[in-house]
Design a protein around this motif. Structure first.
Motif, PDB file in Angstrom:
ATOM      1  N   LEU A  46      -7.424  -3.011  -8.260  1.00  0.00           N
ATOM      2  CA  LEU A  46      -7.204  -2.575  -6.880  1.00  0.00           C
ATOM      3  C   LEU A  46      -6.906  -3.774  -5.989  1.00  0.00           C
ATOM      4  CD1 LEU A  46      -7.204  -0.308  -4.758  1.00  0.00           C
ATOM      5  CD2 LEU A  46      -9.637  -0.803  -4.423  1.00  0.00           C
ATOM      6  N   TYR A  47      -7.667  -4.835  -6.146  1.00  0.00           N
ATOM      7  CA  TYR A  47      -7.446  -6.039  -5.353  1.00  0.00           C
ATOM      8  C   TYR A  47      -6.048  -6.614  -5.605  1.00  0.00           C
ATOM      9  CZ  TYR A  47      -8.195 -10.606  -3.269  1.00  0.00           C
ATOM     10  OH  TYR A  47      -8.080 -11.732  -2.493  1.00  0.00           O
ATOM     11  N   ALA A  48      -5.600  -6.587  -6.852  1.00  0.00           N
ATOM     12  CA  ALA A  48      -4.258  -7.084  -7.187  1.00  0.00           C
ATOM     13  C   ALA A  48      -3.183  -6.239  -6.510  1.00  0.00           C
ATOM     14  CB  ALA A  48      -4.063  -7.094  -8.700  1.00  0.00           C
ATOM     15  N   SER A  49      -3.430  -4.954  -6.341  1.00  0.00           N
ATOM     16  CA  SER A  49      -2.434  -4.080  -5.719  1.00  0.00           C
ATOM     17  C   SER A  49      -2.226  -4.404  -4.239  1.00  0.00           C
ATOM     18  CB  SER A  49      -2.835  -2.605  -5.872  1.00  0.00           C
ATOM     19  OG  SER A  49      -3.862  -2.258  -4.971  1.00  0.00           O
ATOM     20  N   PHE A  50      -3.201  -5.045  -3.607  1.00  0.00           N
ATOM     21  CA  PHE A  50      -3.089  -5.357  -2.191  1.00  0.00           C
ATOM     22  C   PHE A  50      -1.974  -6.360  -1.899  1.00  0.00           C
ATOM     23  CE2 PHE A  50      -7.907  -4.422  -1.575  1.00  0.00           C
ATOM     24  CZ  PHE A  50      -7.650  -3.069  -1.676  1.00  0.00           C
ATOM     25  N   SER A  51      -1.517  -7.088  -2.904  1.00  0.00           N
ATOM     26  CA  SER A  51      -0.396  -8.014  -2.720  1.00  0.00           C
ATOM     27  C   SER A  51       0.923  -7.276  -2.550  1.00  0.00           C
ATOM     28  CB  SER A  51      -0.300  -8.962  -3.915  1.00  0.00           C
ATOM     29  OG  SER A  51      -1.453  -9.740  -4.027  1.00  0.00           O
ATOM     30  N   TYR A  52       0.973  -6.019  -2.969  1.00  0.00           N
ATOM     31  CA  TYR A  52       2.212  -5.245  -2.957  1.00  0.00           C
ATOM     32  C   TYR A  52       2.184  -4.060  -1.996  1.00  0.00           C
ATOM     33  CZ  TYR A  52       2.899  -7.785  -7.305  1.00  0.00           C
ATOM     34  OH  TYR A  52       3.031  -8.776  -8.242  1.00  0.00           O
ATOM     35  N   LEU A  53       1.003  -3.549  -1.698  1.00  0.00           N
ATOM     36  CA  LEU A  53       0.871  -2.324  -0.910  1.00  0.00           C
ATOM     37  C   LEU A  53      -0.056  -2.553   0.281  1.00  0.00           C
ATOM     38  CD1 LEU A  53       0.173   0.051  -3.924  1.00  0.00           C
ATOM     39  CD2 LEU A  53       2.342  -0.203  -2.732  1.00  0.00           C
ATOM     40  N   MET A  54       0.063  -1.671   1.270  1.00  0.00           N
ATOM     41  CA  MET A  54      -0.885  -1.712   2.377  1.00  0.00           C
ATOM     42  C   MET A  54      -2.274  -1.363   1.841  1.00  0.00           C
ATOM     43  SD  MET A  54       1.212   0.157   5.458  1.00  0.00           S
ATOM     44  CE  MET A  54       1.432   1.656   4.525  1.00  0.00           C
ATOM     45  N   VAL A  55      -3.256  -2.090   2.297  1.00  0.00           N
ATOM     46  CA  VAL A  55      -4.617  -1.895   1.813  1.00  0.00           C
ATOM     47  C   VAL A  55      -5.086  -0.463   2.053  1.00  0.00           C
ATOM     48  CG1 VAL A  55      -7.023  -2.581   2.155  1.00  0.00           C
ATOM     49  CG2 VAL A  55      -5.236  -4.317   2.068  1.00  0.00           C
ATOM     50  N   SER A  56      -4.811   0.072   3.230  1.00  0.00           N
ATOM     51  CA  SER A  56      -5.293   1.417   3.562  1.00  0.00           C
ATOM     52  C   SER A  56      -4.714   2.471   2.623  1.00  0.00           C
ATOM     53  CB  SER A  56      -4.949   1.761   5.007  1.00  0.00           C
ATOM     54  OG  SER A  56      -3.546   1.717   5.209  1.00  0.00           O
ATOM     55  N   VAL A  57      -3.447   2.357   2.297  1.00  0.00           N
ATOM     56  CA  VAL A  57      -2.807   3.342   1.412  1.00  0.00           C
ATOM     57  C   VAL A  57      -3.286   3.155  -0.025  1.00  0.00           C
ATOM     58  CG1 VAL A  57      -0.602   4.134   0.478  1.00  0.00           C
ATOM     59  CG2 VAL A  57      -0.802   3.599   2.905  1.00  0.00           C
ATOM     60  N   ALA A  58      -3.297   1.916  -0.505  1.00  0.00           N
ATOM     61  CA  ALA A  58      -3.733   1.657  -1.882  1.00  0.00           C
ATOM     62  C   ALA A  58      -5.166   2.135  -2.098  1.00  0.00           C
ATOM     63  CB  ALA A  58      -3.608   0.173  -2.208  1.00  0.00           C
ATOM     64  N   TYR A  59      -6.036   1.834  -1.137  1.00  0.00           N
ATOM     65  CA  TYR A  59      -7.441   2.220  -1.254  1.00  0.00           C
ATOM     66  C   TYR A  59      -7.591   3.737  -1.249  1.00  0.00           C
ATOM     67  CZ  TYR A  59     -12.412   2.599  -0.317  1.00  0.00           C
ATOM     68  OH  TYR A  59     -13.731   2.930  -0.393  1.00  0.00           O
ATOM     69  N   ALA A  60      -6.909   4.403  -0.341  1.00  0.00           N
ATOM     70  CA  ALA A  60      -7.024   5.863  -0.248  1.00  0.00           C
ATOM     71  C   ALA A  60      -6.503   6.546  -1.509  1.00  0.00           C
ATOM     72  CB  ALA A  60      -6.267   6.374   0.974  1.00  0.00           C
ATOM     73  N   VAL A  61      -5.390   6.069  -2.036  1.00  0.00           N
ATOM     74  CA  VAL A  61      -4.849   6.656  -3.266  1.00  0.00           C
ATOM     75  C   VAL A  61      -5.788   6.388  -4.431  1.00  0.00           C
ATOM     76  CG1 VAL A  61      -2.939   6.527  -4.919  1.00  0.00           C
ATOM     77  CG2 VAL A  61      -2.455   6.621  -2.460  1.00  0.00           C
ATOM     78  N   TRP A  62      -6.326   5.189  -4.509  1.00  0.00           N
ATOM     79  CA  TRP A  62      -7.264   4.844  -5.582  1.00  0.00           C
ATOM     80  C   TRP A  62      -8.498   5.738  -5.540  1.00  0.00           C
ATOM     81  CZ3 TRP A  62     -12.020   2.048  -4.574  1.00  0.00           C
ATOM     82  CH2 TRP A  62     -12.728   1.674  -5.729  1.00  0.00           C
ATOM     83  N   ILE A  63      -9.059   5.903  -4.350  1.00  0.00           N
ATOM     84  CA  ILE A  63     -10.237   6.758  -4.204  1.00  0.00           C
ATOM     85  C   ILE A  63      -9.903   8.202  -4.583  1.00  0.00           C
ATOM     86  CG2 ILE A  63     -11.715   7.841  -2.449  1.00  0.00           C
ATOM     87  CD1 ILE A  63     -12.739   5.168  -3.307  1.00  0.00           C
ATOM     88  N   GLY A  64      -8.758   8.696  -4.100  1.00  0.00           N
ATOM     89  CA  GLY A  64      -8.370  10.082  -4.381  1.00  0.00           C
ATOM     90  C   GLY A  64      -8.164  10.346  -5.856  1.00  0.00           C
ATOM     91  N   ILE A  65      -7.403   9.477  -6.513  1.00  0.00           N
ATOM     92  CA  ILE A  65      -7.148   9.656  -7.948  1.00  0.00           C
ATOM     93  C   ILE A  65      -8.448   9.510  -8.733  1.00  0.00           C
ATOM     94  CG2 ILE A  65      -5.998   8.698  -9.979  1.00  0.00           C
ATOM     95  CD1 ILE A  65      -3.702   7.865  -8.122  1.00  0.00           C
ATOM     96  N   GLY A  66      -9.228   8.511  -8.391  1.00  0.00           N
ATOM     97  CA  GLY A  66     -10.484   8.297  -9.110  1.00  0.00           C
ATOM     98  C   GLY A  66     -11.460   9.449  -8.936  1.00  0.00           C
ATOM     99  N   THR A  67     -11.566   9.957  -7.723  1.00  0.00           N
ATOM    100  CA  THR A  67     -12.472  11.073  -7.459  1.00  0.00           C
ATOM    101  C   THR A  67     -12.018  12.336  -8.178  1.00  0.00           C
ATOM    102  OG1 THR A  67     -13.050  10.161  -5.302  1.00  0.00           O
ATOM    103  CG2 THR A  67     -13.498  12.503  -5.652  1.00  0.00           C
ATOM    104  N   ALA A  68     -10.748  12.682  -8.017  1.00  0.00           N
ATOM    105  CA  ALA A  68     -10.229  13.882  -8.677  1.00  0.00           C
ATOM    106  C   ALA A  68     -10.339  13.741 -10.192  1.00  0.00           C
ATOM    107  CB  ALA A  68      -8.783  14.129  -8.260  1.00  0.00           C
ATOM    108  N   GLY A  69      -9.979  12.577 -10.703  1.00  0.00           N
ATOM    109  CA  GLY A  69     -10.060  12.358 -12.150  1.00  0.00           C
ATOM    110  C   GLY A  69     -11.482  12.458 -12.673  1.00  0.00           C
ATOM    111  N   ALA A  70     -12.432  11.893 -11.937  1.00  0.00           N
ATOM    112  CA  ALA A  70     -13.831  11.955 -12.369  1.00  0.00           C
ATOM    113  C   ALA A  70     -14.349  13.389 -12.364  1.00  0.00           C
ATOM    114  CB  ALA A  70     -14.690  11.075 -11.463  1.00  0.00           C
ATOM    115  N   VAL A  71     -13.999  14.151 -11.339  1.00  0.00           N
ATOM    116  CA  VAL A  71     -14.450  15.548 -11.271  1.00  0.00           C
ATOM    117  C   VAL A  71     -13.838  16.357 -12.420  1.00  0.00           C
ATOM    118  CG1 VAL A  71     -14.350  17.672  -9.913  1.00  0.00           C
ATOM    119  CG2 VAL A  71     -14.915  15.513  -8.805  1.00  0.00           C
TER     120      VAL A  71
END
Length: 104
Positions: A46-71
């Motif tokens: 996730l930290y590596a992705s911040f070099s390429y993407l806006m932090v707010s978008v990368a973080y929100a997508v990461w949380i969303g995918i991780g949460t949905a995937g875990a459920v």
């Protein structure tokens, strides 16, 4: 490249959640490595992705995918409930994450 890092981070988060589920039932080295290693890899990617993407978008997508995937993973492998409100909530998360990715 940033989206690949986010995808890898989300997959690593799901591995960490799987490890957490297993580690809570059976505290051994393999389960501990899945738990801590999965979550550590997730944060690094996730930290590596911040070099390429806006932090707010990368973080929100990461949380969303991780949460949905875990459920979904817990529904399939660990017998969590599969009722209509949970499915609708998962769809809302997926639609929101897709929208964030499409508009960034």
């Amino acid at each position: 490249m940033g989206w690949l890092y986010v995808a890898g981070a989300a997959i690593s988060e799901m591995i960490g959640v799987l490890g957490l589920q297993l580690f809570s039932k059976n505290k051994n080295i393999r389960n501990g490595l899945l738990y801590f290693g999965g979550l550590a890899a997730s944060f690094v990617l996730l930290y590596a992705s911040f070099s390429y993407l806006m932090v707010s978008v990368a973080y929100a997508v990461w949380i969303g995918i991780g949460t949905a995937g875990a459920v979904i993973m817990n529904m399939i492998f660990f017998g969590e409930k599969k009722n209509t409100p949970r499915i609708i909530s998962l769809l809302a998360i997926i639609i929101g994450v897709t929208g964030l990715k499409a508009l960034s």
